[in-house]
Design a protein around this motif. Structure first.
Motif, PDB file in Angstrom:
ATOM      1  N   ILE A 102       3.098  -2.633   2.159  1.00 31.45           N
ATOM      2  CA  ILE A 102       3.793  -2.933   3.133  1.00 31.45           C
ATOM      3  C   ILE A 102       5.288  -2.965   3.086  1.00 31.45           C
ATOM      4  N   TRP A 103       5.558  -4.098   2.130  1.00 35.04           N
ATOM      5  CA  TRP A 103       7.427  -4.474   1.848  1.00 35.04           C
ATOM      6  C   TRP A 103       7.743  -3.875   1.285  1.00 35.04           C
ATOM      7  N   LEU A 104       7.501  -1.979   0.536  1.00 37.68           N
ATOM      8  CA  LEU A 104       8.346  -1.145   0.306  1.00 37.68           C
ATOM      9  C   LEU A 104       8.994  -0.531   1.949  1.00 37.68           C
ATOM     10  N   SER A 105       7.376  -0.668   2.409  1.00 36.22           N
ATOM     11  CA  SER A 105       8.172   0.338   4.045  1.00 36.22           C
ATOM     12  C   SER A 105       8.820  -0.689   4.863  1.00 36.22           C
ATOM     13  N   LEU A 106       8.528  -1.450   4.722  1.00 33.34           N
ATOM     14  CA  LEU A 106       9.362  -2.513   5.655  1.00 33.34           C
ATOM     15  C   LEU A 106      10.874  -2.060   4.618  1.00 33.34           C
ATOM     16  N   GLY A 107      11.555  -3.257   3.673  1.00 38.33           N
ATOM     17  CA  GLY A 107      12.283  -2.591   2.990  1.00 38.33           C
ATOM     18  C   GLY A 107      13.441  -0.829   3.549  1.00 38.33           C
ATOM     19  N   TYR A 118       9.515 -11.110   9.182  1.00 37.26           N
ATOM     20  CA  TYR A 118       7.805 -10.332   8.684  1.00 37.26           C
ATOM     21  C   TYR A 118       8.362  -9.695   7.029  1.00 37.26           C
ATOM     22  N   PHE A 119       9.981  -9.478   6.535  1.00 39.75           N
ATOM     23  CA  PHE A 119      10.114  -8.532   4.918  1.00 39.75           C
ATOM     24  C   PHE A 119      10.315 -10.395   4.700  1.00 39.75           C
ATOM     25  N   ILE A 120      10.997 -11.432   5.037  1.00 39.59           N
ATOM     26  CA  ILE A 120      11.116 -12.113   4.222  1.00 39.59           C
ATOM     27  C   ILE A 120       9.059 -12.772   3.778  1.00 39.59           C
ATOM     28  N   TRP A 121       8.736 -12.882   5.021  1.00 39.24           N
ATOM     29  CA  TRP A 121       7.219 -13.923   5.105  1.00 39.24           C
ATOM     30  C   TRP A 121       6.471 -12.894   4.153  1.00 39.24           C
ATOM     31  N   VAL A 122       6.218 -11.211   3.969  1.00 36.23           N
ATOM     32  CA  VAL A 122       6.053 -10.752   3.116  1.00 36.23           C
ATOM     33  C   VAL A 122       6.744 -11.388   1.411  1.00 36.23           C
TER      34      VAL A 122
END
Length: 86
Positions: A55-60, A79-83
């Protein structure tokens, strides 16, 4: 989820045909949806951590690919900050 929907709408409106960014968004959405059952129902902590990393990688990647689209970046940043925190 509202901000994700806005980002998805902007992503769809930005391209005439499906793009790599759209595929990354769908991958992120699927990974997001399966995280809760993996963690809470099946108690697979290791697999949940791997899914959270996905999830984190795909958002980044999505934020980097769409860095010129301010709406998408601003919608996905919380969302990225939360993850990142989770």
């Amino acid at each position: 989820y509202i901000l994700m929907g806005i980002a998805l709408g902007e992503l769809i409106n930005s391209y005439q045909k499906p793009s790599l960014s759209f595929a990354i968004f769908v991958l992120n959405l699927i990974a997001n949806l399966i995280w809760s059952p993996i963690f809470f129902n099946f108690n697979k902590i290791g697999l949940a951590v791997i899914d959270l990393f996905l999830i984190w990688l795909s958002l980044g990647l999505l934020i980097l690919r769409e860095r010129n689209n301010r709406i998408i970046v601003l919608c996905l940043a919380p969302y990225f900050i939360w993850v990142s925190y989770a």
